[in-house]
Design a protein around this motif. Structure first.
Motif, PDB file in Angstrom:
ATOM      1  N   ALA A 290      34.030  46.431  48.891  1.00  0.00           N
ATOM      2  CA  ALA A 290      33.929  46.906  47.408  1.00  0.00           C
ATOM      3  C   ALA A 290      32.667  47.248  47.149  1.00  0.00           C
ATOM      4  N   GLY A 291      31.528  46.952  47.873  1.00  0.00           N
ATOM      5  CA  GLY A 291      30.107  47.062  47.317  1.00  0.00           C
ATOM      6  C   GLY A 291      29.381  46.147  46.301  1.00  0.00           C
ATOM      7  N   ARG A 292      30.331  45.153  46.472  1.00  0.00           N
ATOM      8  CA  ARG A 292      29.632  43.828  45.491  1.00  0.00           C
ATOM      9  C   ARG A 292      28.545  43.194  46.022  1.00  0.00           C
ATOM     10  N   THR A 293      27.641  42.764  45.130  1.00  0.00           N
ATOM     11  CA  THR A 293      26.480  41.642  45.340  1.00  0.00           C
ATOM     12  C   THR A 293      26.444  40.751  44.411  1.00  0.00           C
ATOM     13  N   GLY A 294      25.780  39.600  44.629  1.00  0.00           N
ATOM     14  CA  GLY A 294      25.505  38.396  43.894  1.00  0.00           C
ATOM     15  C   GLY A 294      26.751  37.930  43.515  1.00  0.00           C
ATOM     16  N   VAL A 295      27.943  37.922  44.159  1.00  0.00           N
ATOM     17  CA  VAL A 295      29.159  37.316  43.791  1.00  0.00           C
ATOM     18  C   VAL A 295      28.962  35.999  43.725  1.00  0.00           C
ATOM     19  N   ILE A 296      29.497  35.141  42.780  1.00  0.00           N
ATOM     20  CA  ILE A 296      29.694  33.648  42.999  1.00  0.00           C
ATOM     21  C   ILE A 296      31.182  33.463  42.701  1.00  0.00           C
ATOM     22  N   ARG A 297      31.854  32.664  43.754  1.00  0.00           N
ATOM     23  CA  ARG A 297      33.430  32.502  43.706  1.00  0.00           C
ATOM     24  C   ARG A 297      33.479  31.323  44.224  1.00  0.00           C
ATOM     25  N   GLU A 298      34.901  30.820  43.594  1.00  0.00           N
ATOM     26  CA  GLU A 298      35.234  29.658  44.244  1.00  0.00           C
ATOM     27  C   GLU A 298      36.586  30.032  45.052  1.00  0.00           C
ATOM     28  N   VAL A 299      36.540  29.659  46.219  1.00  0.00           N
ATOM     29  CA  VAL A 299      37.641  30.109  47.267  1.00  0.00           C
ATOM     30  C   VAL A 299      38.566  29.114  47.818  1.00  0.00           C
ATOM     31  N   GLU A 300      40.038  29.155  47.456  1.00  0.00           N
ATOM     32  CA  GLU A 300      40.835  27.965  47.788  1.00  0.00           C
ATOM     33  C   GLU A 300      40.977  28.406  49.258  1.00  0.00           C
ATOM     34  N   ARG A 301      40.984  27.036  50.022  1.00  0.00           N
ATOM     35  CA  ARG A 301      41.014  26.873  51.218  1.00  0.00           C
ATOM     36  C   ARG A 301      42.603  27.033  51.790  1.00  0.00           C
ATOM     37  N   ASP A 302      42.878  27.898  52.861  1.00  0.00           N
ATOM     38  CA  ASP A 302      44.187  28.167  53.257  1.00  0.00           C
ATOM     39  C   ASP A 302      44.686  26.900  53.869  1.00  0.00           C
ATOM     40  N   LYS A 303      46.095  27.063  53.953  1.00  0.00           N
ATOM     41  CA  LYS A 303      46.753  25.723  54.859  1.00  0.00           C
ATOM     42  C   LYS A 303      46.348  25.993  56.129  1.00  0.00           C
ATOM     43  N   GLU A 304      46.520  24.582  56.755  1.00  0.00           N
ATOM     44  CA  GLU A 304      45.882  24.710  58.232  1.00  0.00           C
ATOM     45  C   GLU A 304      46.944  25.581  58.939  1.00  0.00           C
ATOM     46  N   PRO A 305      46.415  26.463  59.853  1.00  0.00           N
ATOM     47  CA  PRO A 305      47.412  27.280  60.645  1.00  0.00           C
ATOM     48  C   PRO A 305      47.758  26.423  61.937  1.00  0.00           C
ATOM     49  N   ALA A 306      48.667  27.046  62.853  1.00  0.00           N
ATOM     50  CA  ALA A 306      48.926  26.227  64.021  1.00  0.00           C
ATOM     51  C   ALA A 306      47.662  26.481  64.810  1.00  0.00           C
TER      52      ALA A 306
END
Length: 161
Positions: free
Chosen positions: A141-157
């Protein structure tokens, strides 16, 4: 390894990664050699007394055998959540946009990663780390300087070798 302790007592690991595209717009991904064999961006943990820029250049060199030009910071992502268990520390990742210098990448760290591959941002492999998915979307999307909280995915097999 670089750890920080938050005011609530939880630990945070500091790491780096880079979105590296080829001339066709595909993104370079690494597949972990162990654990859940997740696909992710090239990078790794920041060592004590190491800057994020030096860490990402070092890690990409170790994984691909090539030098990297760092262009800009896409963002800083705090990977959080208990989807993988409550003992998993948060991960704070500086994600840069980079460009490989020289030829094509070669698997240079077989103990850490089992493969390197170029993938279209529209057709990413699974299982993929949540941070990678989010950073690639921000980059596309061409973004820079982003600050985000990302939720961890459930453990995959655990994927077959």
């Amino acid at each position: 390894m670089s750890y920080s302790t938050l005011s609530n007592g939880s630990k945070v690991t500091s790491a780096v990664a880079a979105v590296i595209e080829d001339a066709a717009g595909r993104v370079l991904l690494c597949r972990q050699a162990g654990g859940h064999r997740l696909w992710g961006l090239p990078g790794g943990k920041i060592r004590t007394e190491e800057s994020p820029v030096h860490a990402v250049i070092r890690d990409i060199r170790e994984e691909t055998g090539l030098e990297t030009e760092i262009i800009e910071l896409i963002g800083m992502y705090q990977l959080t959540g208990d989807a993988c268990g409550s003992t998993t520390p948060d991960l704070f990742v500086h994600v840069f946009r980079g460009r490989l210098e020289g030829g094509g990448p070669a698997l240079n760290a077989p103990g850490r990663i089992s493969g390197l591959a170029w993938h279209s941002p529209d057709a990413l492999p699974e299982p993929l780390t949540a941070t990678t998915r989010t950073a690639i979307a921000d980059s596309a999307a061409g973004r820079t300087g982003v600050i985000r909280e990302v939720e961890r995915d459930k453990e995959p097999a655990i994927a077959d070798a």
